[in-house]
Each structure stands twice: as C-alpha cells, then as structure tokens.
Design a protein around this motif. Structure first.
Motif, PDB file in Angstrom:
ATOM      1  N   UNK A  83      56.239  39.820  32.395  1.00  0.00           N
ATOM      2  CA  UNK A  83      55.314  39.132  33.288  1.00  0.00           C
ATOM      3  C   UNK A  83      53.871  39.081  32.790  1.00  0.00           C
ATOM      4  N   UNK A  84      53.349  40.136  32.132  1.00  0.00           N
ATOM      5  CA  UNK A  84      51.949  40.045  31.664  1.00  0.00           C
ATOM      6  C   UNK A  84      51.676  38.895  30.709  1.00  0.00           C
ATOM      7  N   UNK A  85      52.675  38.474  29.919  1.00  0.00           N
ATOM      8  CA  UNK A  85      52.459  37.395  28.955  1.00  0.00           C
ATOM      9  C   UNK A  85      51.978  36.107  29.594  1.00  0.00           C
ATOM     10  N   UNK A  86      52.714  35.567  30.578  1.00  0.00           N
ATOM     11  CA  UNK A  86      52.248  34.343  31.235  1.00  0.00           C
ATOM     12  C   UNK A  86      50.909  34.508  31.950  1.00  0.00           C
ATOM     13  N   UNK A  87      50.658  35.682  32.492  1.00  0.00           N
ATOM     14  CA  UNK A  87      49.385  35.915  33.189  1.00  0.00           C
ATOM     15  C   UNK A  87      48.216  35.828  32.208  1.00  0.00           C
ATOM     16  N   UNK A  88      48.332  36.513  31.069  1.00  0.00           N
ATOM     17  CA  UNK A  88      47.266  36.487  30.065  1.00  0.00           C
ATOM     18  C   UNK A  88      47.126  35.085  29.484  1.00  0.00           C
ATOM     19  N   UNK A  89      48.254  34.439  29.211  1.00  0.00           N
ATOM     20  CA  UNK A  89      48.210  33.102  28.633  1.00  0.00           C
ATOM     21  C   UNK A  89      47.556  32.091  29.547  1.00  0.00           C
ATOM     22  N   UNK A  90      47.881  32.145  30.838  1.00  0.00           N
ATOM     23  CA  UNK A  90      47.281  31.210  31.793  1.00  0.00           C
ATOM     24  C   UNK A  90      45.773  31.443  31.892  1.00  0.00           C
ATOM     25  N   UNK A  91      45.363  32.713  31.882  1.00  0.00           N
ATOM     26  CA  UNK A  91      43.927  33.016  31.925  1.00  0.00           C
ATOM     27  C   UNK A  91      43.216  32.422  30.707  1.00  0.00           C
ATOM     28  N   UNK A  92      43.826  32.573  29.515  1.00  0.00           N
ATOM     29  CA  UNK A  92      43.193  32.090  28.286  1.00  0.00           C
ATOM     30  C   UNK A  92      43.003  30.575  28.325  1.00  0.00           C
ATOM     31  N   UNK A  93      44.000  29.841  28.799  1.00  0.00           N
ATOM     32  CA  UNK A  93      43.888  28.383  28.816  1.00  0.00           C
ATOM     33  C   UNK A  93      42.907  27.901  29.890  1.00  0.00           C
ATOM     34  N   UNK A  94      42.854  28.570  31.021  1.00  0.00           N
ATOM     35  CA  UNK A  94      41.876  28.200  32.041  1.00  0.00           C
ATOM     36  C   UNK A  94      40.461  28.541  31.576  1.00  0.00           C
ATOM     37  N   UNK A  95      40.316  29.603  30.795  1.00  0.00           N
ATOM     38  CA  UNK A  95      39.015  29.939  30.215  1.00  0.00           C
ATOM     39  C   UNK A  95      38.615  28.875  29.196  1.00  0.00           C
ATOM     40  N   UNK A  96      39.564  28.432  28.375  1.00  0.00           N
ATOM     41  CA  UNK A  96      39.289  27.382  27.395  1.00  0.00           C
ATOM     42  C   UNK A  96      38.834  26.102  28.094  1.00  0.00           C
ATOM     43  N   UNK A  97      39.398  25.801  29.227  1.00  0.00           N
ATOM     44  CA  UNK A  97      39.069  24.571  29.954  1.00  0.00           C
ATOM     45  C   UNK A  97      37.595  24.509  30.365  1.00  0.00           C
ATOM     46  N   UNK A  98      36.958  25.682  30.477  1.00  0.00           N
ATOM     47  CA  UNK A  98      35.555  25.732  30.889  1.00  0.00           C
ATOM     48  C   UNK A  98      34.590  25.624  29.712  1.00  0.00           C
ATOM     49  N   UNK A  99      35.115  25.654  28.477  1.00  0.00           N
ATOM     50  CA  UNK A  99      34.257  25.620  27.303  1.00  0.00           C
ATOM     51  C   UNK A  99      33.983  24.184  26.864  1.00  0.00           C
TER      52      UNK A  99
END
Length: 385
Positions: free
Chosen positions: A358-374
C-alpha cells in the motif's frame, strides 16, 4: 513488441513441466524467472551507462536484441540443464533491455500530440506480449512444453524482422548524443524527472503488471481463483488486462494530464491492495474482479511515467533516461517478487500480504501531485500537466 516480449515469461509459464522433467527444487525453478529479471536490470544499467539507446540507430538496436532474445530463449529446447538454462534466461533478459526502453523512445519520435496514448499502446503491447506464454500453455495443455518456448522464440524472430525491415524513426527524432556516462546520474537532478521517477519507483517497489500476474498465478496454483480453473489462464487474464489499462491511461493522460491520471490510477490500485484481503473468503468472482481491476490500474499509469520522462528530460539523452528509469524500477520488482511469498508465509497465507504494498501507490500519488504544482508540469501533455 508483442512478439518480442513473449520470451519474457516463456520459461515461467512452463515451470511445472520443467520442474518435473529437470528434477528442479523450488529455488532452482524460481531462478528461471529471476534470471530474466536480473538480466534485464543488468542489461538496462549497462545500456544506460554507455548511452547506447542515444548512440545507436533504434530500429537496428531493437532488431539485433530481438534476435539475441529469440536465440537465448531457444536454448531451453535442448534440455541444457539448470545452470545453462539460468544463464540463457539472464541473456534473454539482457536482450529484452535492448528492446523495451529503446522502443519507447522510438514511439516518442512519431508523436508530440497524443504521445500518452501512443506510449500507452506500446506498453500495452509489452504487457500483452509478456502474458502470451501463459495463454500458450493454457491452450496447449497436455502438449509438450517445448511448443510454448518455440512459439515465444518465433515471435521474437518475427519482431526482429518487422523492426529491422519495416519500421523507421519518426519525424520528431531526438538529437544524437555523444558518449557521456555521467548523464546516467545527472538525469536525476531535474526536479520534474526526479518526481516522475520517484513515482514509478514507488510503484515498482509495490508491484508491476508482470509481478502482479506472477503473484496471482502463484495464488491460483495454490488454491484456484474465481471461475478460472487454469492458473495459466488466470495469469494471462490478469496480466493482459493491463493492456486495456495502458490504453485507458493514455487516453485520460492526453485529456486531463499525466499527473492527475497517474495519481488516480495509483489511488485505485492502492484501494485494491487494501480491499483484496477482505475478498479472500469469497465470493470467488469478487476476488478475481479485484485482481483484474488491480491489473488494469497498475499498468495504466506505468506508460505515463515514461511519457513524462520523454517530455521532461534532456532531449539528447531521452533513451538513457528511459533505460535508467526502467532498470531501477525492475530491480525493485525483482525484490518484490522475491519477498512477497516470504511475507505471505510469515502471515500464514496471501490474504493480508498485499497490505505491505500500500505505501507504494500513496508515495507515487503524492509525487505526481507535487509535480503538477511545479512549473515543469507545463511541459506535460501539451500544458495539461
């Protein structure tokens, strides 16, 4: 791509027969799968360090690699014994590293608009091709296992002919690079590429479509899953469902953006990891349904991470960036495939073992949403982020 990738799990699909005929123990049988994975990782790392996908003509590299994969895969037909068979599987994996990442770069030379769908179709072909040996085994039940291996090698030979004779680079070819092994490390200094890679590495540390199918094939072998009496047929359906996920992910990614699409896919795949344990007591169709949905979503985002790298990385080293991304991701996959049965054994069964993913999708989703703000997100999907 479908033809070449049939070599990936050709031995895995017939492990029960090879175990019987070659008198293998479980550890030896496992190396027939792990050898390919390790070979792929090694080949991809070497290729990225020497910038091979950015120095050599892509169609030539892929055609030669497909022929090597076909030849190494065919070694199994001669009953070479376990040590030689494992070496052959390692060589097969190394050859496949000369097909998968370069083919992604090749596809990117044909598309600027719609690149997400194009890459999704390519990874869908890879996913479908890797599932084909399980289908071969399912439909040839009772026949000699050599038929499965022979069909896989034949597929790779046909792939080499198509890539070598009928395909060329597209009108948006990337500039040729010069040999610079330092690029394999400096690629990760770009914030956008770093976050996209963090997302895919989190997912690979969780599961990949291939690892997903392998694990559920094991579950099916141990007790049967849903309406699929044949573990090979079930593994084929679970892995092949990822091809549909790749197309869906590509369509959504080009319409609403790479970041939202991949974050959404990871949210659904994480939910599957959380919920599937509750379905182990039945009904069996529900367990099978969750496994298939998981297969769709776990494949649906992977192509878009690679698409993002083609849009964010230095254009001169796209091939190196893709190859390094894939090599590290599959290295984590080897670890996941190896450790999951041990976790299941420690927990007394597979039911709750998937929660550790479960941690994999959680970390991955956070990374892509963070990228979206850059600001770098403006370069993704024609400005859709």
């Amino acid at each position: 791509m479908v033809g070449a990738m049939t070599c990936w799990f050709s031995a895995t699909a017939v492990v029960p027969e090879l175990t019987r005929d070659w008198l293998l123990n479980p550890s030896q049988a496992g190396w027939l799968t792990n050898g390919v994975q390790i070979g792929f990782v090694s080949g991809a790392l070497i290729s990225s360090l020497v910038n091979l996908p950015d120095l050599m003509r892509l169609t030539r590299l892929i055609a030669i690699s497909a022929l090597v994969a076909a030849s190494a895969n065919a070694v199994l037909l001669f009953d070479p014994g376990w040590p030689v068979a494992v070496i052959a599987r390692v060589v097969t994996g190394m050859a496949l590293a000369g097909i998968y990442p370069p083919a992604m770069k090749l596809m990117a030379t044909w598309f600027r608009r719609g690149r997400g769908l194009a890459m999704g179709a390519l990874i869908g072909a890879l996913t479908f091709g890797s599932s084909m040996p399980h289908l071969f085994r399912a439909v040839s039940d009772g026949l000699d296992w050599r038929l499965v291996v022979s069909l896989a090698s034949l597929g790779a030979v046909l792939s080499a002919a198509i890539f070598g004779l009928l395909i060329r680079e597209g009108p948006y070819a990337f500039a040729r690079a010069v040999f610079d092994p330092r690029r394999a490390l400096t690629i990760f200094r770009d914030r956008g590429v770093l976050l996209a890679n963090l997302a895919i590495l989190a997912i690979c540390g969780s599961f990949t479509p291939c690892g997903h199918g392998l694990t559920f094939a094991t579950v099916a072998e141990q007790g049967g899953v849903g309406p699929f009496a044949s573990p090979s047929l079930f593994a084929f359906i679970v892995v092949a469902s990822g091809a549909a996920g790749c197309i869906l992910g590509g369509l959504l990614s080009d319409r609403i953006g790479r970041c939202l699409t991949t974050a959404g896919m990871m949210a659904v795949s994480g939910a599957c990891a959380l919920l599937i344990g509750f379905a182990f007591d039945g009904p069996e169709w529900l367990l099978a349904l969750i496994a298939v949905i998981w297969g769709v979503t776990i494949a649906g985002d992977s192509a878009q991470f690679s698409t993002a790298v083609t849009e964010l990385a230095d254009p001169r080293f796209i091939g190196t960036a893709l190859t390094l991304q894939v090599s590290i991701g599959f290295a984590l996959t080897v670890l996941t495939i190896w450790i999951m049965p041990h976790i299941a054994a420690a927990l007394g069964g597979w039911r709750w073992a998937f929660l550790v993913l479960l941690p994999g999708p959680v970390i991955g989703a956070w990374a892509m949403l963070r990228l979206r703000k850059l600001p770098e997100a403006a370069r993704l999907a024609g400005g859709r982020g």
